[in-house]
Design a protein around this motif. Structure first.
Motif, PDB file in Angstrom:
ATOM      1  N   THR A  21     -44.631  15.216  37.273  1.00  8.33           N
ATOM      2  CA  THR A  21     -44.037  16.344  38.001  1.00  8.33           C
ATOM      3  C   THR A  21     -42.548  16.086  38.200  1.00  8.33           C
ATOM      4  N   ARG A  22     -41.819  17.167  38.359  1.00  8.56           N
ATOM      5  CA  ARG A  22     -40.385  17.078  38.663  1.00  8.56           C
ATOM      6  C   ARG A  22     -40.187  16.457  40.064  1.00  8.56           C
ATOM      7  N   VAL A  23     -41.008  16.913  40.998  1.00  9.06           N
ATOM      8  CA  VAL A  23     -40.861  16.532  42.404  1.00  9.06           C
ATOM      9  C   VAL A  23     -41.548  15.192  42.691  1.00  9.06           C
ATOM     10  N   MET A  56     -35.292  10.663  38.285  1.00  7.52           N
ATOM     11  CA  MET A  56     -35.426  11.123  39.673  1.00  7.52           C
ATOM     12  C   MET A  56     -36.331  12.368  39.647  1.00  7.52           C
ATOM     13  N   HIS A  57     -36.349  13.030  38.493  1.00  4.38           N
ATOM     14  CA  HIS A  57     -37.368  14.044  38.211  1.00  4.38           C
ATOM     15  C   HIS A  57     -38.421  13.352  37.345  1.00  4.38           C
ATOM     16  N   GLY A  58     -39.620  13.230  37.884  1.00  3.29           N
ATOM     17  CA  GLY A  58     -40.630  12.343  37.303  1.00  3.29           C
ATOM     18  C   GLY A  58     -41.008  12.645  35.865  1.00  3.29           C
ATOM     19  N   ASN A  59     -40.948  13.918  35.487  1.00  2.00           N
ATOM     20  CA  ASN A  59     -41.408  14.296  34.136  1.00  2.00           C
ATOM     21  C   ASN A  59     -40.268  14.333  33.117  1.00  2.00           C
ATOM     22  N   GLU A  60     -39.154  13.661  33.423  1.00  2.00           N
ATOM     23  CA  GLU A  60     -38.006  13.683  32.504  1.00  2.00           C
ATOM     24  C   GLU A  60     -37.718  12.265  32.014  1.00  2.00           C
ATOM     25  N   SER A  61     -38.449  11.850  30.972  1.00  2.00           N
ATOM     26  CA  SER A  61     -38.431  10.435  30.597  1.00  2.00           C
ATOM     27  C   SER A  61     -37.589  10.102  29.368  1.00  2.00           C
ATOM     28  N   MET A  69     -29.354  10.724  35.105  1.00  2.00           N
ATOM     29  CA  MET A  69     -29.940  11.045  33.807  1.00  2.00           C
ATOM     30  C   MET A  69     -31.220  11.876  33.880  1.00  2.00           C
ATOM     31  N   HIS A  70     -31.211  12.950  33.100  1.00  2.00           N
ATOM     32  CA  HIS A  70     -32.285  13.959  33.164  1.00  2.00           C
ATOM     33  C   HIS A  70     -32.676  14.473  31.781  1.00  2.00           C
ATOM     34  N   ASP A  71     -33.796  15.255  31.777  1.00  2.00           N
ATOM     35  CA  ASP A  71     -34.154  16.108  30.644  1.00  2.00           C
ATOM     36  C   ASP A  71     -33.932  17.558  31.064  1.00  2.00           C
ATOM     37  N   GLN A  72     -33.569  18.411  30.096  1.00  2.00           N
ATOM     38  CA  GLN A  72     -33.506  19.844  30.386  1.00  2.00           C
ATOM     39  C   GLN A  72     -34.549  20.574  29.554  1.00  2.00           C
TER      40      GLN A  72
HETATM   41 ZN    ZN Z   1     -33.843  16.733  36.095  1.00  2.00          ZN
END
Ligand code: ZN
Length: 344
Positions: A85-87, A33-38, A124-127
């Motif tokens: 991007t995140r957004v 959902m945050h584009g740069n977190e793959s 699910m995300h990256d930090q």
């Molecule tokens: Zn995120």
């Protein structure tokens, strides 16, 4: 594995969803959902590959597919993924749009949630690499069972999520001890996890973080995959966990930066100080570029890489007037006459 399209992005790209299994327990999973977190997306694809290759041979997978129906949205924000991007394309953080649902991507997710009525959601995300833990190690995998309301009290939904997290954390602790954390549970109904938990559906936030030296996050990917095997009951783990096991997980702290130059002199007659450098990621010619930038001086941060300078004079770029957040392309140790390598 049936693939359906749940909607389109703001720029008109389709958002696919994969369904596996036909059982009563319903799980809804979305990544990027945050584009740069793959990283978590890759781990989900690893999991789908396992299902595709071994569903005939593995009794654990066969049992899982009989008892569960799992809907997986690998990339909820395809426009952000393309732009790295995140957004999304309108500059909206989709994880702050859960109440307004002002964006097509948010609407698509909410429609699936309402129609499917899942028993458990995985968000699910990256930090970033800045997160560390009291162990002094980086937060390689972090979780959260979001609050259901401002009181942050324990609800049935939170409890379910906490027990699953405790189970995953216990297994991961055998391979990355001291590198598993949890996020603080400050309530924000604009976040998707908080909204879904508020509606009574257990939701687990996954955060794939930094493992030393692993900027491509291939190692972290394997830990997220392992966590998925646990939460999907393919790796069998005894049900012995309590809420207290979750509560005992240490909270993420902002204790790291990418590089620290230790005991550096930038100007004459100045006491040595530390310089913190942080990489800013962006897309350049179709590849992810890590640009070193000046984060701060005189810091207590730990560097994933620490370069001991022992009071040597150092030149940043072509002079020492670099401002905070400015790019650093070159670090030259003037005392020793050598260039220090700061690029990945
Ligand atoms: Zn995120």
């Amino acid at each position: 594995m049936p693939i359906t399209v749940i909607g389109s992005s703001e720029l008109g790209e389709e958002i696919p969803m994969i369904t596996i299994g036909s059982g009563k327990k319903k799980f809804l999973v979305w990544s990027q959902m945050h584009g740069n977190e793959s990283t978590t997306t890759k781990a989900l694809l690893d999991f789908l590959k396992l299902i595709a290759q071994q569903q005939q041979e593995s009794t654990a997978i066969e049992a899982f597919l009989k008892t569960h129906t799992v809907k997986i949205i690998p990339i909820l924000n395809p426009d952000g993924a393309r732009a790295y991007t995140r957004v999304n394309a309108n500059g909206v953080d989709l994880n702050r749009d859960a109440q307004l649902c002002s964006q097509k991507e948010s609407k698509a997710l909410r429609e699936v949630f309402d129609a499917f009525q899942p028993d458990l959601c995985l968000n699910m995300h990256d930090q970033r690499t800045i997160y560390g833990l009291p162990s002094g190690k980086s937060a390689t995998v972090s979780f959260l069972s979001p609050s259901a309301d401002a009181s942050r009290g324990l609800t049935k939904a939170r409890e379910v999520a906490m027990l699953d997290i405790a189970k995953m954390a216990n297994v991961l602790a055998t391979v990355i001890p001291g590198q598993i954390g949890k996020y603080d549970d400050g309530f924000n109904l604009n976040c998707v996890g908080d909204t879904f938990t508020h509606l009574g559906v257990p939701t687990i936030l996954f955060e794939a973080g930094h493992y030393p030296g692993d900027y491509s996050r291939e190692i972290t990917r394997s830990y997220i995959y392992r966590a998925l095997l646990v939460v999907f009951t393919i790796e069998e783990v005894a049900n012995i966990f309590k809420v207290g096991d979750y509560l005992q997980l240490p909270e993420n702290e902002k204790s790291f930066c990418d590089i620290v130059l230790k005991d550096v002199r930038l100007h004459d007659e100045e006491a040595p100080q530390d310089i913190a450098i942080q990489y800013i990621e962006s897309l350049k010619d179709g590849k992810i570029d890590f640009q070193a930038t000046l984060l701060e001086l005189r810091t207590n941060l730990i560097g994933h890489t620490q370069i001991a300078c022992n009071g040597d004079y150092v030149v940043l770029n072509n002079g020492n007037n670099v401002r905070l957040n400015e790019s650093i392309c070159k670090v030259y140790n003037k005392s020793k006459g050598i260039e220090l390598l700061i690029n990945i």
